[in-house]
Design a protein around this motif. Structure first.
Motif, PDB file in Angstrom:
ATOM      1  N   ASN A 175     -33.615   4.317 -21.066  1.00 38.10           N
ATOM      2  CA  ASN A 175     -32.344   3.225 -21.196  1.00 38.10           C
ATOM      3  C   ASN A 175     -32.637   2.691 -22.503  1.00 38.10           C
ATOM      4  O   ASN A 175     -31.975   1.259 -22.155  1.00 38.10           O
ATOM      5  CB  ASN A 175     -33.081   2.657 -19.983  1.00 38.10           C
ATOM      6  N   VAL A 176     -32.580   3.123 -23.511  1.00 37.76           N
ATOM      7  CA  VAL A 176     -32.511   2.970 -24.509  1.00 37.76           C
ATOM      8  C   VAL A 176     -30.488   3.890 -25.722  1.00 37.76           C
ATOM      9  O   VAL A 176     -31.602   4.875 -25.115  1.00 37.76           O
ATOM     10  CB  VAL A 176     -33.772   2.998 -25.835  1.00 37.76           C
ATOM     11  N   ALA A 177     -30.318   2.969 -25.942  1.00 36.79           N
ATOM     12  CA  ALA A 177     -29.476   3.569 -26.649  1.00 36.79           C
ATOM     13  C   ALA A 177     -29.731   4.415 -27.854  1.00 36.79           C
ATOM     14  O   ALA A 177     -30.668   4.245 -28.613  1.00 36.79           O
ATOM     15  CB  ALA A 177     -28.040   2.919 -26.523  1.00 36.79           C
ATOM     16  N   VAL A 178     -28.620   5.090 -28.688  1.00 35.52           N
ATOM     17  CA  VAL A 178     -28.723   5.312 -29.501  1.00 35.52           C
ATOM     18  C   VAL A 178     -27.727   5.544 -30.961  1.00 35.52           C
ATOM     19  O   VAL A 178     -26.608   5.953 -30.141  1.00 35.52           O
ATOM     20  CB  VAL A 178     -29.327   7.338 -29.780  1.00 35.52           C
ATOM     21  N   GLU A 179     -27.927   5.131 -31.827  1.00 37.82           N
ATOM     22  CA  GLU A 179     -26.699   5.025 -33.380  1.00 37.82           C
ATOM     23  C   GLU A 179     -26.765   6.478 -33.572  1.00 37.82           C
ATOM     24  O   GLU A 179     -28.250   6.971 -34.319  1.00 37.82           O
ATOM     25  CB  GLU A 179     -26.676   4.281 -33.486  1.00 37.82           C
ATOM     26  N   ALA A 180     -26.446   7.071 -34.564  1.00 39.19           N
ATOM     27  CA  ALA A 180     -25.991   7.598 -35.378  1.00 39.19           C
ATOM     28  C   ALA A 180     -25.101   7.625 -36.381  1.00 39.19           C
ATOM     29  O   ALA A 180     -24.033   6.976 -36.755  1.00 39.19           O
ATOM     30  CB  ALA A 180     -26.087   9.646 -35.301  1.00 39.19           C
TER      31      ALA A 180
END
Length: 306
Positions: A138-143
Motif C-alpha cells: 500500500n505504498v505509492a510510487v513516483e517516477a
C-alpha cells in the motif's frame, strides 16, 4: 487526520484543485518546522528526505534510513493535518525497497542524470519491480520521465536536461503502473537566482494524454515563480517539490544570527538547546516556516486539511 497514503493525498489534491507541497527536510528541526507551518494553515503536506543524499557514498558518516523513517513517521502520526511521508529521488533500487519496509507512504527511484544513466527500457524494468513490491504494501510510487536541468549554485554551471516527451510518458506510465509522474517542463533543480519558464501547454498535453488516475508532479519548485503555480495546478500539477529554498532560509537565518549577536558573550545553552527565544534552531525553524507558508498559499493548500 494524520499519516495518510501518498496516493490518497494526491487524489485529494486533484479533486480539490490544489497542489500538495513536498517540503524536503534534513533533520528533526526542519521537519517539525514544515509540519508546524502546515498545521497553522490547516494544509495537507508531504514530508521526507532525499534518498540520494542519505545514501551518498562520500558522506562523512554513513546514515541509517530506519532512523529517518522512524522520525518522519512519528511526526506524521502526531500531526493535526494529513501528512504523507516520501523517500524522494533515490538512485539506489535497494534503498527504495528499504523505504517501503520503513513505512514511507511514497517512494521514488530516480537515477542521477537519467538520460545518460539508464536506457529507458531498463528504467521501465526497474520501475515495474518497484511498483509490484510497493503496491503490495500500500505504498505509492513516483517516477520521472524526462530530466530536469540542474544548477550548481557554487559554480553557476548548468547540467542541461530534457523535457518530458508526452508519448514516452504515456507508454512509461502504462508499462510501469506508477502513481505519480514527475515532469520536466522548463523547471530546474537547485535554481535560486533565476525563475524557470514553465511550459504550461506541455503540462496540459501530458495530462490530457495520460491515464486519469496518474498524478503529475513538479520538481525544482524553488526555481518557479510563486505566481506560476496557479497556472501549473490548473493544467494538472498536484504535487510540488521544495527543498533548496528551505535550506537557504535556514542558512540565511544562521548567518543573520551571528551578524546580530556576540555569541562569545552569551550563554551557549541559550544559543543551542533550550529552545527559547535566543535558540539558533528556533530562528532556523521560524525562517523555514515562513518559506513553507508562502508556498502553501501559492499552492492553494490553505484550509484544505481533511
Amino acid at each position: 487526520m494524520a499519516k495518510i497514503n501518498g496516493k490518497a493525498l494526491l487524489d485529494h489534491a486533484e479533486a480539490n484543485k490544489y497542489a500538495v507541497g513536498y517540503f524536503e527536510s534534513w533533520n528533526l528541526e526542519s521537519t517539525l518546522a514544515v509540519v508546524r507551518a502546515a498545521e497553522i494553515l490547516k494544509s495537507p503536506v508531504m514530508i521526507g528526505v532525499c534518498g540520494t543524499y542519505i545514501a551518498e557514498p562520500k558522506r562523512t558518516y554513513k546514515e541509517n534510513l530506519s532512523i529517518y523513517g522512524a522520525m518522519l513517521n512519528t511526526i506524521a502520526e502526531q500531526a493535526k493535518v494529513p501528512v504523507a511521508v516520501l523517500l524522494n529521488e533515490s538512485d539506489d533500487e535497494t534503498l527504495v525497497y528499504r523505504g517501503v519496509q520503513e513505512k514511507f507512504d511514497m517512494v521514488m527511484f530516480a537515477p542521477i542524470f537519467a538520460a545518460n544513466a539508464l536506457p529507458i527500457e531498463e528504467q521501465i524494468a526497474v520501475q515495474k519491480r518497484i511498483v509490484h513490491y510497493a503496491h503490495r504494501c500500500n505504498v505509492a510510487v513516483e517516477a520521472e520521465v524526462g530530466e530536469l536541468p540542474m544548477v550548481n549554485s557554487a559554480t553557476g554551471d548548468i547540467h542541461k536536461g530534457e523535457n518530458t516527451d508526452p508519448e514516452l510518458a504515456v507508454n512509461f506510465a502504462k508499462e510501469t503502473g506508477i502513481d505519480a509522474l514527475a515532469v520536466a517542463v522548463g523547471n530546474c533543480h537547485l535554481m535560486e537566482d533565476a525563475k524557470a519558464d514553465i511550459d504550461f501547454s506541455l503540462i496540459h498535453k501530458i495530462k490530457s494524454m495520460t491515464e486519469k488516475n496518474l498524478r503529475l508532479v513538479l520538481h525544482g519548485g524553488t526555481g518557479v515563480d510563486l505566481k506560476d503555480f496557479k497556472g501549473a495546478i490548473e493544467v494538472g500539477i498536484t504535487k510540488v517539490n521544495i527543498g533548496t529554498a528551505l535550506k537557504r532560509a535556514a542558512v540565511n537565518a544562521t548567518k543573520d544570527y551571528y551578524n546580530k549577536n556576540d555569541v562569545d558573550k552569551m550563554d551557549v545553552n541559550d544559543i543551542l538547546g533550550r529552545g527559547m527565544e535566543w535558540d539558533i534552531m528556533v530562528k532556523q525553524q521560524e525562517a523555514i516556516m515562513n518559506v513553507v507558508t508562502d508556498y502553501i498559499k501559492a499552492f492553494h493548500g490553505e484550509n484544505k486539511a481533511f
